[in-house]
Design a protein around this motif. Structure first.
Motif, short mmCIF file in Angstrom:
data_model
loop_
_atom_site.label_atom_id
_atom_site.label_comp_id
_atom_site.label_asym_id
_atom_site.label_seq_id
_atom_site.Cartn_x
_atom_site.Cartn_y
_atom_site.Cartn_z
N GLU A 21 0.85 -1.18 0.00
CA GLU A 21 0.00 0.00 0.00
C GLU A 21 0.90 1.24 0.00
N GLY A 22 0.57 2.21 -0.84
CA GLY A 22 1.34 3.44 -0.95
C GLY A 22 2.38 3.40 -2.06
N ALA A 23 2.66 2.21 -2.62
CA ALA A 23 3.63 2.11 -3.72
C ALA A 23 3.08 2.85 -4.93
N ASN A 24 3.98 3.34 -5.77
CA ASN A 24 3.59 4.03 -6.98
C ASN A 24 3.15 3.01 -8.03
N LEU A 25 1.97 3.21 -8.61
CA LEU A 25 1.42 2.24 -9.56
C LEU A 25 2.29 2.08 -10.80
N LEU A 26 2.94 3.15 -11.26
CA LEU A 26 3.82 3.03 -12.42
C LEU A 26 4.98 2.10 -12.11
N ASP A 27 5.59 2.26 -10.95
CA ASP A 27 6.71 1.38 -10.56
C ASP A 27 6.26 -0.07 -10.50
N VAL A 28 5.10 -0.31 -9.90
CA VAL A 28 4.58 -1.67 -9.78
C VAL A 28 4.33 -2.26 -11.17
N ALA A 29 3.72 -1.47 -12.05
CA ALA A 29 3.41 -1.95 -13.40
C ALA A 29 4.69 -2.27 -14.17
N GLN A 30 5.67 -1.40 -14.10
CA GLN A 30 6.91 -1.66 -14.82
C GLN A 30 7.63 -2.89 -14.28
N GLU A 31 7.65 -3.05 -12.96
CA GLU A 31 8.27 -4.23 -12.36
C GLU A 31 7.53 -5.51 -12.76
N ALA A 32 6.24 -5.38 -13.07
CA ALA A 32 5.43 -6.53 -13.49
C ALA A 32 5.50 -6.76 -15.00
N GLU A 37 5.48 3.24 -20.46
CA GLU A 37 6.78 3.87 -20.61
C GLU A 37 7.15 4.78 -19.44
N GLY A 38 6.28 5.68 -19.09
CA GLY A 38 6.64 6.66 -18.06
C GLY A 38 7.81 7.51 -18.53
N THR A 39 7.73 7.98 -19.77
CA THR A 39 8.82 8.70 -20.41
C THR A 39 9.32 9.90 -19.61
N CYS A 40 8.44 10.58 -18.94
CA CYS A 40 8.83 11.82 -18.24
C CYS A 40 9.41 11.56 -16.85
N GLY A 41 9.53 10.30 -16.45
CA GLY A 41 10.12 10.01 -15.14
C GLY A 41 9.26 10.48 -13.98
N LYS A 42 7.96 10.33 -14.09
CA LYS A 42 6.98 10.70 -13.05
C LYS A 42 6.89 12.20 -12.81
N GLN A 43 7.27 12.99 -13.80
CA GLN A 43 7.18 14.45 -13.68
C GLN A 43 5.84 15.00 -14.17
N MET A 44 4.95 14.11 -14.58
CA MET A 44 3.62 14.45 -15.07
C MET A 44 3.69 15.46 -16.22
N SER A 45 4.51 15.13 -17.21
CA SER A 45 4.60 15.98 -18.40
C SER A 45 4.35 15.19 -19.68
N CYS A 46 3.85 13.97 -19.54
CA CYS A 46 3.49 13.16 -20.71
C CYS A 46 2.30 12.30 -20.30
N SER A 47 1.82 11.48 -21.20
CA SER A 47 0.71 10.59 -20.83
C SER A 47 1.05 9.14 -21.20
#
Length: 100
Positions: A21-32, A37-47
């Protein structure tokens, strides 16, 4: 631990993983091995980490911020329960995530 079910665009189940609980969903998805992509590195500048949550998961994740909502307007196949995975903290209970 929270059970997260990742679904393919056609709705079929791709993979189930457990996450803290509290983990970032992008990190979990990429590890799975999910195709985010998460191209912007979690800076919320892409989709490139756009996902669609089931209604219960969406309600628990909270509404997108104004900036996130703007980026979701640019995302392919955005739905009313779309979120950017980089902005979602894993919440208690089961989460169902569909890749667009």
């Amino acid at each position: 631990m929270t059970l997260i079910r990742f679904h393919r665009p056609d709705g079929s189940l791709d993979r189930e993983v457990e996450a803290d609980e509290g983990a970032n969903l992008l990190d979990v998805a990429q590890e799975a091995g999910q195709p985010l992509e998460g191209t912007c590195g979690k800076q919320m500048s892409c989709s490139t980490c756009h996902v669609v949550l089931d209604p219960d998961s969406f309600a628990r994740s909270g509404a997108p911020s104004e900036d996130e909502d703007y980026l979701l307007d640019l995302a392919f196949d955005a739905q009313p329960t779309s979120r950017l995975a980089c902005q979602v903290a894993v919440s208690g209970g089961e989460m169902m995530v569909r890749m667009p």
